[in-house]
Design a protein around this motif. Structure first.
Motif, mmCIF file in Angstrom:
data_model
loop_
_atom_site.group_PDB
_atom_site.id
_atom_site.type_symbol
_atom_site.label_atom_id
_atom_site.label_comp_id
_atom_site.label_asym_id
_atom_site.label_seq_id
_atom_site.Cartn_x
_atom_site.Cartn_y
_atom_site.Cartn_z
ATOM 1 N N LEU A 23 0.679 -1.355 -0.147
ATOM 2 C CA LEU A 23 0.022 0.034 0.194
ATOM 3 C C LEU A 23 0.878 1.432 0.104
ATOM 4 N N GLY A 24 2.267 1.281 -0.212
ATOM 5 C CA GLY A 24 3.055 2.184 -0.211
ATOM 6 C C GLY A 24 4.130 2.373 0.772
ATOM 7 N N ASN A 25 5.244 2.949 0.640
ATOM 8 C CA ASN A 25 6.213 3.155 1.464
ATOM 9 C C ASN A 25 5.828 3.671 2.887
ATOM 10 N N MET A 26 6.505 3.139 3.894
ATOM 11 C CA MET A 26 6.199 3.523 5.358
ATOM 12 C C MET A 26 7.587 4.047 5.952
ATOM 13 N N ILE A 27 7.786 4.711 6.874
ATOM 14 C CA ILE A 27 8.836 5.219 7.824
ATOM 15 C C ILE A 27 8.185 4.698 9.279
ATOM 16 N N SER A 28 9.187 3.874 9.630
ATOM 17 C CA SER A 28 9.073 3.563 11.058
ATOM 18 C C SER A 28 10.051 4.103 12.130
ATOM 19 N N VAL A 29 9.737 4.678 13.207
ATOM 20 C CA VAL A 29 10.779 5.019 13.973
ATOM 21 C C VAL A 29 10.863 4.626 15.329
ATOM 22 N N CYS A 30 11.939 3.949 15.845
ATOM 23 C CA CYS A 30 12.007 3.205 17.000
ATOM 24 C C CYS A 30 13.007 3.471 17.931
ATOM 25 N N SER A 31 13.076 3.285 19.011
ATOM 26 C CA SER A 31 14.134 3.275 20.098
ATOM 27 C C SER A 31 14.610 1.776 20.009
ATOM 28 N N THR A 32 15.402 1.384 20.932
ATOM 29 C CA THR A 32 16.124 -0.060 21.282
ATOM 30 C C THR A 32 14.919 -0.799 21.618
ATOM 31 N N SER A 33 13.857 -0.269 22.324
ATOM 32 C CA SER A 33 13.033 -1.264 22.952
ATOM 33 C C SER A 33 11.545 -1.188 22.589
ATOM 34 N N ARG A 34 11.331 -0.027 21.838
ATOM 35 C CA ARG A 34 9.784 0.411 21.353
ATOM 36 C C ARG A 34 9.931 0.848 20.083
ATOM 37 N N LEU A 35 8.302 0.831 19.314
ATOM 38 C CA LEU A 35 8.111 1.640 18.030
ATOM 39 C C LEU A 35 7.304 2.848 18.472
ATOM 40 N N HIS A 36 7.920 4.000 18.214
ATOM 41 C CA HIS A 36 7.269 5.351 18.439
ATOM 42 C C HIS A 36 6.451 5.732 16.933
ATOM 43 N N LEU A 37 6.823 5.242 15.903
ATOM 44 C CA LEU A 37 5.991 5.994 15.033
ATOM 45 C C LEU A 37 5.929 4.940 13.784
ATOM 46 N N LEU A 38 4.956 4.885 13.033
ATOM 47 C CA LEU A 38 4.753 3.866 11.533
ATOM 48 C C LEU A 38 3.745 4.834 10.834
ATOM 49 N N GLU A 39 4.310 5.268 9.872
ATOM 50 C CA GLU A 39 3.289 6.138 9.005
ATOM 51 C C GLU A 39 3.684 5.943 7.634
ATOM 52 N N PHE A 40 2.908 6.182 6.691
ATOM 53 C CA PHE A 40 2.967 6.100 5.188
ATOM 54 C C PHE A 40 3.774 7.382 4.736
ATOM 55 N N LEU A 41 4.500 7.507 3.939
ATOM 56 C CA LEU A 41 5.405 8.732 3.446
ATOM 57 C C LEU A 41 4.593 9.730 3.236
ATOM 58 N N ASP A 42 3.502 9.421 2.574
ATOM 59 C CA ASP A 42 2.771 10.801 1.960
ATOM 60 C C ASP A 42 1.772 11.201 2.983
ATOM 61 N N ARG A 43 1.697 10.744 4.255
ATOM 62 C CA ARG A 43 0.717 11.271 5.064
ATOM 63 C C ARG A 43 1.287 12.910 5.325
ATOM 64 N N ALA A 64 0.700 14.605 7.808
ATOM 65 C CA ALA A 64 0.973 14.995 9.210
ATOM 66 C C ALA A 64 2.497 14.581 9.535
ATOM 67 N N LEU A 65 3.145 13.626 8.776
ATOM 68 C CA LEU A 65 4.462 12.930 8.825
ATOM 69 C C LEU A 65 5.168 14.059 9.313
ATOM 70 N N LYS A 66 5.507 15.135 8.750
ATOM 71 C CA LYS A 66 6.623 16.228 8.997
ATOM 72 C C LYS A 66 6.435 16.506 10.494
ATOM 73 N N THR A 67 4.974 16.930 10.773
ATOM 74 C CA THR A 67 4.887 17.576 12.163
ATOM 75 C C THR A 67 5.143 16.433 13.100
ATOM 76 N N GLU A 68 4.627 15.231 12.930
ATOM 77 C CA GLU A 68 4.903 14.147 13.855
ATOM 78 C C GLU A 68 6.404 13.711 14.199
ATOM 79 N N LEU A 69 7.325 13.796 13.125
ATOM 80 C CA LEU A 69 8.737 13.591 13.056
ATOM 81 C C LEU A 69 9.335 14.771 14.160
ATOM 82 N N GLY A 70 8.715 15.818 13.762
ATOM 83 C CA GLY A 70 9.389 17.106 14.579
ATOM 84 C C GLY A 70 8.887 16.840 15.944
ATOM 85 N N LYS A 71 7.811 16.541 16.359
ATOM 86 C CA LYS A 71 7.438 16.216 17.887
ATOM 87 C C LYS A 71 8.323 15.073 18.471
ATOM 88 N N LEU A 72 8.764 14.035 17.568
ATOM 89 C CA LEU A 72 9.625 12.992 18.063
ATOM 90 C C LEU A 72 11.124 13.685 18.050
#
Length: 357
Positions: free
Chosen positions: A193-213, A215-223
């Motif tokens: 369904l399209g390319n996604m970005i995941s953002v993880c620490s060594t223990s947990r998943l913090h973000l999983l989003e489609f590249l064309d969302r 709100a992705l830029k704002t979400e990455l800024g918060k992280l």
């Protein structure tokens, strides 16, 4: 739009019958091969759970599929416009080349005409099609420990500034500004369904989003603020786990997501997200039902806002929430994706082993 197509069963039967009535009206993406085909394709037929149906070639390309070499689904579009034929052939011969407007003009084509033709036929320009493929190569080089200059070359960018700019649009910062000892690691995941970005620490998943969302830029800024700028690219245990679980989901073998999750947001939002995780695959709820289940029956609008603020797609299944009348409502990844996710989940039996805990 995808939800105007016939249901999955009807389209799969048309695929088995090689029904020419659907030629140009529907296409099938096959998760096990990564290619998309006409429904009349002579190739061996995939299992129904490995099929995703799309209304256009552009939707297939955006979902990350390659054109089939047997049924040539791009051929009708190419035949309709000589510039498309020539440019697709050139891209196939030089997939890592950094194509520019000058290259298009040098081949004798008018820029505005080419732009309109590709947007009309594929939903994206020729340069966008080429750029997305190249940027993924550069991302993977950095994720594997390569140097930025190697990533730039692997991505086919002659200009360091152009590579930095494209990369910044993706992650919100240039590759040279990524932390060398990060707390959070970004990774690239390809899905049907399209390319996604995941953002993880060594223990947990913090973000999983489609590249064309959007709100992705704002979400990455918060992280980025949360991690005090210590975001990088790399592999982690949770990142590998969510990638494996996504593969199983799209292969039709499991709808279970057990990757450890990190919830930000308010206490109310976290309560809503925890309730979303309890919705079994193949089941939907309304916003008002969620509000009642968390003991806040009058908070329907707040539940809807929390649902929209979810930044861990699929693993926190906000796509399973519909309007009170059962209609599709807003979804950051696009309504066509929401519809497709619900169609995929109809194939999973709702047993206790498949329900995320």
């Amino acid at each position: 739009m995808l939800f105007d197509l016939p249901d999955h069963s009807t389209l799969y039967q048309a695929l088995l019958a090689r029904n020419a009535a659907y030629d140009g009206q529907a296409y099938v993406g096959v998760s096990t091969t990564g290619v998309f085909c006409r429904l009349t394709c002579p190739a061996r037929k995939p299992k129904p759970e490995n099929c995703t149906f799309y209304p256009s070639v552009g939707a297939c390309l955006e979902a990350g599929f390659r054109a089939c070499k047997r049924c040539h689904p791009l051929q009708p579009m190419a035949s309709a416009d000589p510039s498309i034929t020539a440019l697709l052939a050139a891209l196939d011969e030089r997939p890592t080349y950094r194509w520019s407007e000058h290259d298009i003009e040098r081949m004798g084509f008018d820029l505005s005409t080419v732009r309109r033709s590709f947007k009309r036929q594929f939903g994206m320009t020729f340069l966008e099609m080429a750029r997305q493929q190249r940027l993924r190569d550069g991302f993977e080089t950095i994720a594997g420990g390569g140097q930025v200059i190697d990533a730039q070359l692997d991505a086919g960018f002659d200009s360091p500034s152009a590579f930095r700019a494209s990369f910044s649009r993706l992650l919100g910062r240039a590759p040279g500004r990524l932390d060398s000892t990060p707390l959070l690691f970004a990774d690239w995941i390809e899905t049907p369904l399209g390319n996604m970005i995941s953002v993880c620490s060594t223990s947990r998943l913090h973000l999983l989003e489609f590249l064309d969302r959007k709100a992705l830029k704002t979400e990455l800024g918060k992280l980025d603020a949360f991690a005090k700028g210590k975001i990088g690219i790399g592999k982690t245990g949770p990142g590998a786990q969510i990638k494996s679980e996504l593969e199983a989901f799209f292969d039709g073998t499991s709808a279970r997501f057990s990757t450890p999750l990190a919830f930000g947001g308010s206490a109310f939002a976290r309560t809503v997200w925890a309730e979303l995780v309890q919705i079994p695959p193949g089941v939907t709820r309304s916003y008002s039902e969620i509000a009642k289940r968390i003991g806040r029956p009058s908070a329907t609008r707040a539940v809807a806002r929390a649902n929209g603020a979810n930044q861990i797609a699929l693993a926190v299944p906000c796509h399973r929430v519909l309007g009170a009348d059962g209609s599709l409502t807003g979804y950051g990844g696009g309504l066509w994706r929401k519809q497709k996710l619900l169609e995929i989940e109809r194939h999973f039996k709702t047993t206790s082993k498949d329900i995320a805990e």
